[in-house]
Scaffold this motif. Structure first.
Motif, PDB file in Angstrom:
ATOM      1  N   ALA A  59      39.689  67.119 -34.457  1.00 37.96           N
ATOM      2  CA  ALA A  59      39.983  66.425 -35.714  1.00 37.96           C
ATOM      3  C   ALA A  59      39.154  65.160 -35.850  1.00 37.96           C
ATOM      4  CB  ALA A  59      41.469  66.091 -35.793  1.00 37.96           C
ATOM      5  N   SER A  60      38.718  64.577 -34.722  1.00 43.78           N
ATOM      6  CA  SER A  60      37.922  63.349 -34.851  1.00 43.78           C
ATOM      7  C   SER A  60      36.429  63.603 -34.867  1.00 43.78           C
ATOM      8  CB  SER A  60      38.246  62.343 -33.745  1.00 43.78           C
ATOM      9  OG  SER A  60      39.140  62.802 -32.825  1.00 43.78           O
ATOM     10  N   LEU A  61      36.021  64.869 -34.767  1.00 45.77           N
ATOM     11  CA  LEU A  61      34.578  65.158 -34.781  1.00 45.77           C
ATOM     12  C   LEU A  61      33.843  64.622 -36.013  1.00 45.77           C
ATOM     13  CD1 LEU A  61      34.005  68.650 -33.146  1.00 45.77           C
ATOM     14  CD2 LEU A  61      33.102  66.437 -32.444  1.00 45.77           C
ATOM     15  N   PRO A  62      34.443  64.688 -37.209  1.00 47.97           N
ATOM     16  CA  PRO A  62      33.743  64.088 -38.359  1.00 47.97           C
ATOM     17  C   PRO A  62      33.452  62.607 -38.134  1.00 47.97           C
ATOM     18  CG  PRO A  62      35.589  65.418 -39.110  1.00 47.97           C
ATOM     19  CD  PRO A  62      35.679  65.373 -37.623  1.00 47.97           C
ATOM     20  N   TRP A  63      34.353  61.926 -37.454  1.00 50.81           N
ATOM     21  CA  TRP A  63      34.170  60.501 -37.181  1.00 50.81           C
ATOM     22  C   TRP A  63      33.091  60.283 -36.131  1.00 50.81           C
ATOM     23  CZ3 TRP A  63      37.385  56.995 -39.818  1.00 50.81           C
ATOM     24  CH2 TRP A  63      38.392  57.602 -40.578  1.00 50.81           C
ATOM     25  N   VAL A  64      33.004  61.193 -35.169  1.00 50.61           N
ATOM     26  CA  VAL A  64      31.941  61.101 -34.167  1.00 50.61           C
ATOM     27  C   VAL A  64      30.587  61.250 -34.844  1.00 50.61           C
ATOM     28  CG1 VAL A  64      30.946  62.174 -32.109  1.00 50.61           C
ATOM     29  CG2 VAL A  64      33.425  61.998 -32.329  1.00 50.61           C
ATOM     30  N   MET A  65      30.503  62.232 -35.739  1.00 52.04           N
ATOM     31  CA  MET A  65      29.223  62.467 -36.410  1.00 52.04           C
ATOM     32  C   MET A  65      28.830  61.270 -37.276  1.00 52.04           C
ATOM     33  SD  MET A  65      28.330  65.244 -35.100  1.00 52.04           S
ATOM     34  CE  MET A  65      26.735  65.190 -35.894  1.00 52.04           C
ATOM     35  N   ALA A  66      29.809  60.712 -37.999  1.00 53.71           N
ATOM     36  CA  ALA A  66      29.526  59.541 -38.829  1.00 53.71           C
ATOM     37  C   ALA A  66      29.072  58.376 -37.953  1.00 53.71           C
ATOM     38  CB  ALA A  66      30.769  59.156 -39.628  1.00 53.71           C
ATOM     39  N   SER A  67      29.721  58.207 -36.799  1.00 59.10           N
ATOM     40  CA  SER A  67      29.342  57.133 -35.882  1.00 59.10           C
ATOM     41  C   SER A  67      27.921  57.323 -35.385  1.00 59.10           C
ATOM     42  CB  SER A  67      30.276  57.098 -34.671  1.00 59.10           C
ATOM     43  OG  SER A  67      31.612  57.056 -35.064  1.00 59.10           O
ATOM     44  N   LEU A  68      27.600  58.575 -35.044  1.00 57.80           N
ATOM     45  CA  LEU A  68      26.266  58.874 -34.519  1.00 57.80           C
ATOM     46  C   LEU A  68      25.182  58.453 -35.500  1.00 57.80           C
ATOM     47  CD1 LEU A  68      26.120  62.361 -32.766  1.00 57.80           C
ATOM     48  CD2 LEU A  68      25.211  60.188 -31.944  1.00 57.80           C
ATOM     49  N   ARG A  69      25.414  58.761 -36.781  1.00 52.87           N
ATOM     50  CA  ARG A  69      24.384  58.454 -37.767  1.00 52.87           C
ATOM     51  C   ARG A  69      24.227  56.962 -37.966  1.00 52.87           C
ATOM     52  NH1 ARG A  69      24.754  62.253 -42.864  1.00 52.87           N
ATOM     53  NH2 ARG A  69      23.046  60.907 -43.478  1.00 52.87           N
ATOM     54  N   THR A  70      25.351  56.231 -37.926  1.00 54.52           N
ATOM     55  CA  THR A  70      25.257  54.772 -38.023  1.00 54.52           C
ATOM     56  C   THR A  70      24.588  54.211 -36.774  1.00 54.52           C
ATOM     57  OG1 THR A  70      27.410  54.877 -39.081  1.00 54.52           O
ATOM     58  CG2 THR A  70      26.613  52.691 -38.486  1.00 54.52           C
ATOM     59  N   ALA A  71      24.968  54.779 -35.635  1.00 51.65           N
ATOM     60  CA  ALA A  71      24.536  54.231 -34.354  1.00 51.65           C
ATOM     61  C   ALA A  71      23.057  54.460 -34.088  1.00 51.65           C
ATOM     62  CB  ALA A  71      25.364  54.848 -33.229  1.00 51.65           C
ATOM     63  N   LEU A  72      22.499  55.495 -34.711  1.00 49.76           N
ATOM     64  CA  LEU A  72      21.097  55.830 -34.487  1.00 49.76           C
ATOM     65  C   LEU A  72      20.196  54.631 -34.793  1.00 49.76           C
ATOM     66  CD1 LEU A  72      19.498  58.434 -33.829  1.00 49.76           C
ATOM     67  CD2 LEU A  72      19.071  58.600 -36.271  1.00 49.76           C
TER      68      LEU A  72
ATOM     69  N   VAL B   6      22.732  68.969 -37.530  1.00 52.79           N
ATOM     70  CA  VAL B   6      23.744  69.169 -36.486  1.00 52.79           C
ATOM     71  C   VAL B   6      25.140  68.983 -37.087  1.00 52.79           C
ATOM     72  CG1 VAL B   6      24.675  68.230 -34.333  1.00 52.79           C
ATOM     73  CG2 VAL B   6      22.209  68.462 -34.624  1.00 52.79           C
ATOM     74  N   GLU B   7      25.280  67.940 -37.905  1.00 58.73           N
ATOM     75  CA  GLU B   7      26.571  67.647 -38.517  1.00 58.73           C
ATOM     76  C   GLU B   7      27.042  68.809 -39.387  1.00 58.73           C
ATOM     77  OE1 GLU B   7      26.469  64.221 -41.039  1.00 58.73           O
ATOM     78  OE2 GLU B   7      28.629  63.954 -40.950  1.00 58.73           O
ATOM     79  N   LYS B   8      26.108  69.351 -40.147  1.00 58.93           N
ATOM     80  CA  LYS B   8      26.434  70.456 -41.035  1.00 58.93           C
ATOM     81  C   LYS B   8      26.983  71.643 -40.235  1.00 58.93           C
ATOM     82  CE  LYS B   8      24.370  71.919 -45.365  1.00 58.93           C
ATOM     83  NZ  LYS B   8      23.137  72.060 -46.106  1.00 58.93           N
ATOM     84  N   TRP B   9      26.364  71.852 -39.059  1.00 55.35           N
ATOM     85  CA  TRP B   9      26.784  72.981 -38.250  1.00 55.35           C
ATOM     86  C   TRP B   9      28.118  72.693 -37.565  1.00 55.35           C
ATOM     87  CZ3 TRP B   9      27.710  74.101 -33.084  1.00 55.35           C
ATOM     88  CH2 TRP B   9      27.859  75.475 -32.814  1.00 55.35           C
ATOM     89  N   VAL B  10      28.236  71.497 -36.993  1.00 54.23           N
ATOM     90  CA  VAL B  10      29.465  71.150 -36.261  1.00 54.23           C
ATOM     91  C   VAL B  10      30.670  71.131 -37.201  1.00 54.23           C
ATOM     92  CG1 VAL B  10      30.633  69.291 -34.997  1.00 54.23           C
ATOM     93  CG2 VAL B  10      28.288  69.871 -34.449  1.00 54.23           C
ATOM     94  N   LEU B  11      30.455  70.654 -38.418  1.00 55.76           N
ATOM     95  CA  LEU B  11      31.564  70.509 -39.363  1.00 55.76           C
ATOM     96  C   LEU B  11      31.563  71.617 -40.402  1.00 55.76           C
ATOM     97  CD1 LEU B  11      31.419  66.653 -39.892  1.00 55.76           C
ATOM     98  CD2 LEU B  11      32.661  67.940 -38.173  1.00 55.76           C
ATOM     99  N   ARG B  12      31.048  72.805 -40.006  1.00 56.53           N
ATOM    100  CA  ARG B  12      30.918  73.891 -40.979  1.00 56.53           C
ATOM    101  C   ARG B  12      32.276  74.375 -41.485  1.00 56.53           C
ATOM    102  NH1 ARG B  12      30.474  75.420 -35.994  1.00 56.53           N
ATOM    103  NH2 ARG B  12      31.237  77.398 -35.192  1.00 56.53           N
ATOM    104  N   TRP B  13      33.343  74.020 -40.799  1.00 55.62           N
ATOM    105  CA  TRP B  13      34.684  74.443 -41.225  1.00 55.62           C
ATOM    106  C   TRP B  13      35.191  73.629 -42.406  1.00 55.62           C
ATOM    107  CZ3 TRP B  13      37.884  70.245 -40.505  1.00 55.62           C
ATOM    108  CH2 TRP B  13      37.462  69.285 -39.572  1.00 55.62           C
TER     109      TRP B  13
END
Lengths: 251, 258
Positions: free
Chosen positions: A174-187, A243-250
């Motif tokens: 459930a927190s994966l969307p937040w991980v992905m958002a963090s990754l993009r900011t953190a980059l 990657v985000e598109k694939w991970v959050l494809r659901w």
């Protein structure tokens, strides 16, 4: 206003090309002073000579390594901290104000301190980049865990899940969307952390190279490195978006 | 099978505590389909929460198959009105979830989940995401997920309340045939009297808060039942009238409450 379909990427390149042409024309015609503002052709020239000498590659690798390590270390630790705080309300009630306060400290201002502690090399830059990234992940994951639908957790508990299973099968996905958002900011943050760290004290890396070129008034070289950084961030962000598109494809 | 003796539940509140259940007795026999009906806020859901081990009663005993209930029971299948499929799992993996939590190996649980999905009319949607299913299909998948581990008793808390009338009726038929074919025990909580009479062997009427049992009505409509057939039988109307008059007294009492 309906023309043939053109992908937004094409527009980006087109805008960039027009700006470069204008810039080139203005510096060649004397409208702007190339000594201060350089020109696309000079930047290109400096790119080619840096590439031929291998200098660009050397500094590029150093910076990417620092930023990458910072991103990974800060990201993993920040994620763990966020997960822990999100699942332990009492601990987080005590620690969150402290973390918020620490996050308010400008991490770059601590740079000189880190260089004194860890030296001019890799480790001090990894610490700066990692620290900047850590808070992004910790706060995002904390918020993510807190926003998980309680009825989802309850229903899985009622199916007989243990605490560990709830964490692995509900809270984490459930927190994966937040991980992905963090990754993009953190980059971007991790790269600027590393580069500014090099500015503060280093003997290698793109930040150091920019500052050295600046001292020689070599504006073309400064801007060359800036462009390399911009392109790097754009490319990595594109990859992350895929990657985000694939991970959050659901979703 | 399932027994509540003299159970009292109080929730701590701002201005003193709130008594949700007051010396409540309830018994459900093996293979029985019992519907719990009452005005909203009467503690229907509290009964289920007590039985599921989520709420500890202040007094009284709760037993399942003779054993006192403490903590979550793996032998109870719980279906609420919320949509509780995990959105990041395929429907098949959702149905297999309870088995996965119990350590059933992947091949066995997928096979069983496939069979259950076919039984619930969900064949062909194994690899879909939950968001791609209709409300009724999601509910069916949630029921299949619970059935996968052969619960001793199914507890349903207004499971079809958020669905439209047509879907609700089809799912009621599904519950009827599920119950008739498997012989499972079901405790069904609803505020819908028509639904309660259609499904149940016995309708238990709860009072306005604090919840107590004020009446038990045996539903002697013939089995097997189909929603459309029972609805228009004279006996159905008669039963509905009797229970409704008692229920409306409780509703009036509930309205008098703050």
């Amino acid at each position: 206003m309906r023309g043939p379909k053109v992908s937004p990427g094409v527009w980006t390149v087109l805008v960039l090309a027009v700006l470069c042409l204008l810039w080139q024309w203005a510096s060649a015609g004397g409208q702007i002073n190339p000594f201060y503002f350089s020109s696309p052709s000079a930047i290109w020239g400096s790119f080619r000579s840096l590439l031929a000498a291998g200098t660009l590659q050397k500094h590029f690798i150093v910076t990417v390594k620092e930023a990458g390590l910072g991103l990974v270390c800060g990201g993993v630790l920040g994620t763990l901290a966020g997960l822990f705080l999100g699942t332990h309300p009492r601990v987080s009630a005590a620690l969150m104000p402290l973390l918020t306060g620490l996050n308010g400290v400008p991490k770059l201002a601590l740079g000189p301190l880190f260089i004194i502690w860890l030296g001019l090399g890799l480790r001090s830059k990894v610490l700066i980049a990692g620290l900047m990234v850590f808070f992004v992940f910790a706060f995002n994951l904390y918020a993510g865990i807190r926003s998980v639908d309680r009825s989802l957790v309850l229903s899985v508990e009622l199916l007989g899940a243990t605490r560990g299973q709830v964490l692995r099968k509900v809270l984490w996905p459930a927190s994966l969307p937040w991980v992905m958002a963090s990754l993009r900011t953190a980059l971007g943050l991790s790269l600027s952390g590393a580069i500014v760290g090099e500015y503060l004290g280093a003997s290698r890396g793109m930040g150091w190279a920019i500052s050295a070129a600046g001292e020689r008034y070599d504006t073309a070289q400064v801007l060359c490195y800036v462009f390399v950084i911009v392109v790097l961030v754009i490319v990595l962000d594109c990859v992350l978006r895929g990657v985000e598109k694939w991970v959050l494809r659901w979703q | 099978m399932l027994e509540l003796n003299n159970v009292t539940v109080t929730y701590p509140g701002g201005a003193g505590s709130l008594t949700a259940l007051d010396h409540m007795d309830l018994q459900v026999d093996r293979g029985e389909l019992v519907a719990l009906v009452g005005p909203s806020g009467c503690g229907k859901t509290t009964v289920l929460n007590v039985l599921a081990g989520q709420v500890k009663p202040a007094a009284g005993t709760v037993r399942l198959a003779g054993e006192p209930v403490k903590g979550v029971l793996p032998s109870v299948g719980y279906i609420s009105q919320a949509d509780t499929l995990l959105p990041w799992r395929s429907v098949l993996d959702n149905v297999a979830l309870a088995m996965e939590l119990r350590g059933v190996d992947k091949k066995t649980r997928r096979e069983r989940a496939r069979a259950l999905m076919a039984q619930m009319g969900l064949a062909g949607f194994e690899e879909s995401w939950p968001r791609e299913l209709s409300g009724g299909m999601k509910k069916r998948a949630a029921i299949a997920r619970v059935l996968a581990v052969d619960p001793a008793i199914l507890m349903m808390d207004e499971p079809f309340a958020p669905l439209d009338a047509l879907t609700r009726q089809r799912l009621q038929d599904d519950i009827l045939s599920l119950w008739e074919t498997t012989g499972c025990t079901i405790l069904y909580v609803t505020h819908d009297l028509t639904e309660a009479i259609t499904l149940a062997d016995r309708v238990v009427l709860l009072s306005a808060r604090p919840g107590r049992v004020v009446g038990t009505y045996a539903i002697d409509l013939p089995r097997p039942r189909r929603v459309m057939d029972v609805k228009f039988s004279p006996r159905f109307v008669e039963l509905e009238k009797t229970i409704w008059s008692a229920l409306s007294r409780e509703l009036a009492a509930a309205e008098g409450q703050p």
